[in-house]
Design a protein around this motif. Structure first.
Motif, PDB file in Angstrom:
ATOM      1  N   GLU A   4       0.857  -1.232  -0.151  1.00  0.00           N
ATOM      2  CA  GLU A   4       0.008  -0.060  -0.005  1.00  0.00           C
ATOM      3  C   GLU A   4       0.849   1.143   0.010  1.00  0.00           C
ATOM      4  O   GLU A   4       0.578   2.256  -0.599  1.00  0.00           O
ATOM      5  N   ILE A   5       1.999   1.364   0.892  1.00  0.00           N
ATOM      6  CA  ILE A   5       2.870   2.333   0.898  1.00  0.00           C
ATOM      7  C   ILE A   5       3.557   2.599  -0.606  1.00  0.00           C
ATOM      8  O   ILE A   5       3.711   3.769  -1.051  1.00  0.00           O
ATOM      9  N   LEU A   6       4.096   1.555  -0.945  1.00  0.00           N
ATOM     10  CA  LEU A   6       4.703   1.637  -2.212  1.00  0.00           C
ATOM     11  C   LEU A   6       3.981   2.051  -3.401  1.00  0.00           C
ATOM     12  O   LEU A   6       4.393   2.835  -4.344  1.00  0.00           O
ATOM     13  N   ARG A   7       2.701   1.670  -3.477  1.00  0.00           N
ATOM     14  CA  ARG A   7       1.653   1.986  -4.345  1.00  0.00           C
ATOM     15  C   ARG A   7       1.211   3.593  -4.154  1.00  0.00           C
ATOM     16  O   ARG A   7       1.352   4.437  -5.193  1.00  0.00           O
ATOM     17  N   GLY A   8       1.290   3.883  -3.043  1.00  0.00           N
ATOM     18  CA  GLY A   8       1.245   5.338  -2.524  1.00  0.00           C
ATOM     19  C   GLY A   8       2.186   6.125  -3.067  1.00  0.00           C
ATOM     20  O   GLY A   8       2.044   7.430  -3.569  1.00  0.00           O
ATOM     21  N   LEU A   9       3.410   5.765  -2.957  1.00  0.00           N
ATOM     22  CA  LEU A   9       4.622   6.578  -3.469  1.00  0.00           C
ATOM     23  C   LEU A   9       4.561   6.618  -5.108  1.00  0.00           C
ATOM     24  O   LEU A   9       4.475   7.853  -5.620  1.00  0.00           O
ATOM     25  N   THR A  10       4.270   5.609  -5.620  1.00  0.00           N
ATOM     26  CA  THR A  10       3.980   5.593  -7.097  1.00  0.00           C
ATOM     27  C   THR A  10       3.083   6.517  -7.630  1.00  0.00           C
ATOM     28  O   THR A  10       3.325   7.293  -8.471  1.00  0.00           O
ATOM     29  N   ASP A  11       1.781   6.182  -6.704  1.00  0.00           N
ATOM     30  CA  ASP A  11       0.689   7.128  -7.342  1.00  0.00           C
ATOM     31  C   ASP A  11       0.933   8.527  -7.094  1.00  0.00           C
ATOM     32  O   ASP A  11       0.637   9.577  -7.866  1.00  0.00           O
ATOM     33  N   SER A  12       1.524   8.890  -6.043  1.00  0.00           N
ATOM     34  CA  SER A  12       1.784  10.499  -5.779  1.00  0.00           C
ATOM     35  C   SER A  12       2.801  11.058  -6.687  1.00  0.00           C
ATOM     36  O   SER A  12       2.977  12.140  -6.902  1.00  0.00           O
ATOM     37  N   ARG A  45       9.296   3.748 -10.022  1.00  0.00           N
ATOM     38  CA  ARG A  45       8.255   3.045 -10.904  1.00  0.00           C
ATOM     39  C   ARG A  45       7.220   4.094 -11.432  1.00  0.00           C
ATOM     40  O   ARG A  45       6.774   3.951 -12.385  1.00  0.00           O
ATOM     41  N   GLY A  46       7.014   5.143 -10.386  1.00  0.00           N
ATOM     42  CA  GLY A  46       6.087   6.113 -10.646  1.00  0.00           C
ATOM     43  C   GLY A  46       6.573   6.970 -12.009  1.00  0.00           C
ATOM     44  O   GLY A  46       5.846   7.249 -12.987  1.00  0.00           O
ATOM     45  N   MET A  47       7.931   7.085 -11.980  1.00  0.00           N
ATOM     46  CA  MET A  47       8.429   8.201 -13.007  1.00  0.00           C
ATOM     47  C   MET A  47       8.212   7.275 -14.258  1.00  0.00           C
ATOM     48  O   MET A  47       8.273   7.718 -15.540  1.00  0.00           O
ATOM     49  N   SER A  48       8.293   5.850 -14.460  1.00  0.00           N
ATOM     50  CA  SER A  48       8.538   4.825 -15.558  1.00  0.00           C
ATOM     51  C   SER A  48       6.969   5.283 -16.102  1.00  0.00           C
ATOM     52  O   SER A  48       6.780   5.014 -17.497  1.00  0.00           O
ATOM     53  N   LEU A  49       6.056   4.989 -15.150  1.00  0.00           N
ATOM     54  CA  LEU A  49       4.529   5.244 -15.632  1.00  0.00           C
ATOM     55  C   LEU A  49       4.162   6.466 -16.177  1.00  0.00           C
ATOM     56  O   LEU A  49       3.567   6.675 -17.157  1.00  0.00           O
ATOM     57  N   VAL A  50       4.995   7.614 -15.836  1.00  0.00           N
ATOM     58  CA  VAL A  50       4.733   8.860 -16.123  1.00  0.00           C
ATOM     59  C   VAL A  50       5.289   9.027 -17.500  1.00  0.00           C
ATOM     60  O   VAL A  50       4.427   9.382 -18.565  1.00  0.00           O
ATOM     61  N   SER A  51       6.533   8.458 -17.801  1.00  0.00           N
ATOM     62  CA  SER A  51       7.048   8.297 -19.523  1.00  0.00           C
ATOM     63  C   SER A  51       5.904   7.658 -20.137  1.00  0.00           C
ATOM     64  O   SER A  51       6.000   7.942 -21.410  1.00  0.00           O
TER      65      SER A  51
END
Ligand code: B1M
Length: 215
Positions: A4-12, A45-51
């Protein structure tokens, strides 16, 4: 909880929410999540999704820059908690984004991870002229010269730098990375190593150093 925390980081990171990102970074530390894992599995992982979203036309430049700000804010919280590996003599890496290219988000991630792995990184920044790479390697006596490029129009400077280094500093290991690069291209450019992401960059750097007999 961890997921949940890692996903929270990715999503934010994706939503570019600096405050939330900092909160999740703090929560990650409180929950005992390894700072390295929080950066790689959360922020990167968040930045990869952004790309990917940018490529699909689902995100635009100003939003991407907010995402980068959020990632940097979380990294500021996490960085002091990275377990830095102590290598005998710290190996020096000259790192920069090649001429004509200002994309430095990936390079900054590579830098952070390399520092955490115990390397001493001399960061030349972005849009770095060829000769500055060579000068810095010679001045610092660098073990590795790392070049990053995100554009097909800028990666073409890499073989020029590599050729120059092979003549003037033949013992220095050359490494390339960035979106348009590949193992094949790196080989064609004469680079000693290629890494597809920050985690691979550390692995490849260590392998090349041990092959050279220096790790
Ligand atoms: Co621009 N941009 N951009 N951009 N941008 C790309 C790269 C592009 C692929 C988008 C597209 O059109 N599909 C395209 C390049 C096309 C090409 O190849 N020719 C492009 C373009 C065209 C441009 C402009 C020309 C747009 C314009 O003005 N018309 C302009 C160029 C400016 C310039 O450089 N002179 C431009 C500007 C910008 C912004 C300023 C808005 C911003 C950059 C902000 C900054 O970096 N400070 C930006 C961004 C954010 C992107 C995308 C969307 C995302 C890049 C990113 O940060 N990814 C990008 C599209 C994409 O990549 N899909 C795009 C996240 C980052 C964590 O990943 O950088 O890949 P990455 O790094 C990874 C790995 O590659 C690897 O590890 C990193 C971490 O895991 N890695 C290494 C990187 N370096 C390494 C070195 C190593 C080892 C591994 O060893 C030494």
């Amino acid at each position: 909880m961890k997921e949940e925390i890692l996903r929270g980081l990715t999503d934010s990171v994706v939503s570019g929410d600096v405050e939330k990102c900092v909160q999740y970074a703090k929560r990650a530390l409180e929950a005992g999540i390894d700072a390295y894992e929080a950066i790689m599995e959360g922020c990167a992982r968040g930045m990869s999704l952004v790309s990917e979203k940018y490529e699909k036309g689902e995100m635009y430049v100003p939003e991407i820059l907010c995402s980068a700000e959020a990632m940097y804010a979380a990294m500021d919280v996490l960085k002091p908690h990275l377990k830095t590996e102590r290598v005998g003599t710290p190996r020096k890496v000259v790192l920069g984004v090649v001429r004509g290219d200002i994309h430095d988000i990936g390079k900054n991630l590579v830098k952070l991870m390399m520092e955490a792995a115990g390397f001493q990184v001399i960061d030349l920044g972005r849009d770095v002229p060829n000769e500055r790479f060579v000068e810095a390697v010679l001045k610092e006596g660098a073990d590795i010269c790392g070049m990053s490029a995100l554009m097909t129009t800028s990666m073409i400077f890499m073989p020029e730098i590599i050729r120059e280094l092979k003549q003037k500093a033949p013992a220095t290991i050359t490494m390339v990375g960035g979106g348009p690069l590949s193992q094949e291209l790196a080989k064609a450019y004469g680079a000693d190593g290629y890494a597809k992401d920050a985690a691979a960059a550390i692995r490849v750097a260590k392998e090349l150093l041990s092959r050279r007999g220096g790790m």
